[in-house]
Write an enzyme that holds these catalytic residues in place. Structure first.
Site, PDB file in Angstrom:
ATOM      1  N   TYR A  61       0.860  -1.188   0.000  1.00 31.00           N
ATOM      2  CA  TYR A  61       0.000   0.000   0.000  1.00 31.00           C
ATOM      3  C   TYR A  61       0.895   1.237   0.000  1.00 31.00           C
ATOM      4  CZ  TYR A  61      -3.346  -3.522   1.532  1.00 31.00           C
ATOM      5  OH  TYR A  61      -4.126  -4.643   1.621  1.00 31.00           O
ATOM      6  N   CYS A 101      -1.547 -20.649   9.893  1.00 31.40           N
ATOM      7  CA  CYS A 101      -0.750 -19.447   9.625  1.00 31.40           C
ATOM      8  C   CYS A 101      -0.670 -19.116   8.130  1.00 31.40           C
ATOM      9  CB  CYS A 101       0.658 -19.653  10.169  1.00 31.40           C
ATOM     10  SG  CYS A 101       1.720 -18.236   9.865  1.00 31.40           S
ATOM     11  N   ARG A 135       1.705 -17.330   6.904  1.00 33.35           N
ATOM     12  CA  ARG A 135       3.120 -17.375   6.504  1.00 33.35           C
ATOM     13  C   ARG A 135       3.734 -18.722   6.857  1.00 33.35           C
ATOM     14  NH1 ARG A 135       3.635 -11.696   8.514  1.00 33.35           N
ATOM     15  NH2 ARG A 135       2.806 -10.485   6.782  1.00 33.35           N
ATOM     16  N   ASP A 177      -8.394 -11.255   2.183  1.00 35.07           N
ATOM     17  CA  ASP A 177      -7.096 -10.741   1.735  1.00 35.07           C
ATOM     18  C   ASP A 177      -6.853 -11.408   0.387  1.00 35.07           C
ATOM     19  OD1 ASP A 177      -4.813  -9.267   1.802  1.00 35.07           O
ATOM     20  OD2 ASP A 177      -4.136  -9.997   3.751  1.00 35.07           O
TER      21      ASP A 177
HETATM   22  S1  SF4 Z   1       3.133 -15.718  12.370  1.00 31.97           S
HETATM   23 FE1  SF4 Z   1       1.755 -17.415  12.025  1.00 31.97          FE
HETATM   24  S2  SF4 Z   1       2.410 -19.016  13.409  1.00 31.97           S
HETATM   25 FE2  SF4 Z   1       3.314 -17.130  14.117  1.00 31.97          FE
HETATM   26  S3  SF4 Z   1       1.896 -16.351  15.646  1.00 31.97           S
HETATM   27 FE3  SF4 Z   1       1.353 -15.396  13.694  1.00 31.97          FE
HETATM   28  S4  SF4 Z   1      -0.221 -16.728  12.840  1.00 31.97           S
HETATM   29 FE4  SF4 Z   1       0.793 -17.869  14.473  1.00 31.97          FE
END
Ligand code: SF4
Length: 412
Positions: free
Chosen positions: A103, A122, A124, A320
């Site tokens: 952005y 997650c 990532r 997203d």
């Molecule tokens: S980066 Fe991913 S694994 Fe780590 S706390 Fe955030 S959501 Fe959980």
């Protein structure tokens, strides 16, 4: 009263005693022994669970939301073809390794790849825990230089991994360097430690954060079961240190995909000075198919919340978008119809209301000079551009340039 091991309240003890392997998991929860072999799952997507977070499980099976969010499952190894390692294409928006600039006015710094607990959902997954490393001075310097050269970036999000798993000195190294960039106004930290490692929010950390205000924190509660006396106390310490708290939840099948659970969560968050900020549709990430819900489920939840909760307690439901499309809010439709004289609205009860428009022609009395911006939907509506043309369509490639309407007729 439960007997806690010595060191339980020390975040470093919690980090050192995380459950890291399927064997340790089976030792902690004997009823899991003899279940599916999770070795290959944990090898592909690292596991870590703090003893504190593991203690929140009421049952060691998939009926428990905490269990679902932190214990690896074999379903993570089965992906439909449209799931991607990096669906948000963050790698394409990294002018400096470890910094996403998508952005115009914001940038996101991946300060570490380490988390105290690896969430199975997650976004990532491609980096979280694969190597537990944190930002170096050299990399931070490159990022700070980029920010200095791009003064339009006023808001920097420090993310990861979980940046608050770094030592307080390391977090301070990042914050103090970012604060030296004159154009950086707001620093936000994205962290799940208030949820999975609340003892990390020490007085020492809060004292340090106070030096770099305005600091905002977005945390990540997904289920009311995560709001414990410890996590609430951690959030209170941050709020008392002047850090406004927001919460980003992810809609997860079998965990929180219920209007009543989200309502309960939002009420509890607001009661504890945490503003529900986003409710995310699960990203198209490899390894999370079993968590995904239809977008319509999120819409149903938003429909349910409106009218029952104050606006302060209602998060924005967003997708997203894949391919780096950014966050797209998805809302039930409240505008039923429009004419030049009336807009017909509906409320949460289904009541229809005709809202009369102003009788004088509206020509934007408060208009202020606008900086030139790239064409977007707002610019079309403002009359600054007449169209946004997708590139490389077959029809577009087929079209011939022409100069006048006469020429456009061509020869017969
Ligand atoms: S980066 Fe991913 S694994 Fe780590 S706390 Fe955030 S959501 Fe959980």
């Amino acid at each position: 009263m439960t007997c806690r091991p010595k060191g339980w309240d020390d975040w470093r003890w919690q980090m050192a005693n995380r459950i890291r392997t399927p064997q340790q998991l089976a030792n902690t929860f004997p009823r899991l022994a003899g279940g599916p072999d999770l070795t290959s799952v944990a090898a592909k997507y690292p596991m870590a669970i703090t003893p504190y977070y593991a203690s929140l499980m009421r049952r060691a099976d998939s009926s428990d939301p905490i269990f679902q969010m932190c214990v690896p499952r074999v379903q993570e190894l089965t992906d439909p073809p449209f799931l991607m390692a990096d669906p948000l294409e963050e790698c394409h928006d990294m002018p400096v390794p470890g910094m996403v600039h998508r952005y115009p006015d914001r940038a996101l710094v991946i300060a570490t790849t380490m988390c105290s607990t690896y969430c199975r959902h997650c976004t990532r997954k491609r980096i979280a825990g694969t190597r537990e490393t944190s930002i170096t001075k050299r990399r931070l310097e490159q990022i700070a230089n980029y920010l200095t050269e791009h003064p339009q970036i006023s808001d920097v999000i420090v993310s990861g991994g979980d940046p608050l798993t770094m030592s307080t000195e390391h977090v301070e190294m990042v914050l103090s360097r970012l604060r030296q960039v004159p154009s950086v106004q707001i620093i936000r930290i994205g962290t799940r430690v208030p949820v999975v490692l609340p003892m990390r929010i020490t007085d020492e950390l809060c004292q340090m954060l106070r030096k770099y205000h305005p600091i905002w924190i977005n945390t990540h509660f997904n289920h009311p079961q995560e709001l414990t006396p410890e996590s609430i106390a951690a959030c209170n310490r941050l709020s008392d240190a002047g850090v406004p708290l927001g919460n980003q939840s992810v809609l997860l099948r079998g965990v929180n995909d219920s209007p009543q659970i989200i309502e309960k969560l939002c009420r509890a968050l607001v009661r504890n000075r945490i503003r529900p900020y986003y409710l995310y549709q699960c990203d198209l990430v490899r390894g999370v198919e079993h968590f995904r819900t239809p977008v319509s489920r999120g819409m149903e939840i938003m429909e349910y919340l409106r009218g029952r909760l104050s606006g302060l307690a209602i998060p924005t439901f967003v997708v997203d978008a894949p391919h780096g499309g950014g966050k797209i809010p998805v809302l039930p439709t409240y505008v039923v119809s429009q004419s030049p004289t009336h807009t017909v609205l509906r409320n949460y009860e289904g009541m229809l209301i005709a809202y009369p428009e102003p009788q004088q022609r509206f020509d934007g009395a408060c208009r202020t000079p606008q900086e030139e911006s790239a064409p977007g939907v707002w610019e079309l509506a403002a009359g600054q551009y007449s169209r946004i043309q997708p590139e490389k369509t077959i029809r577009h490639a087929r079209r011939q340039p022409c100069c006048t309407s006469d020429e456009s007729v061509g020869d017969f």
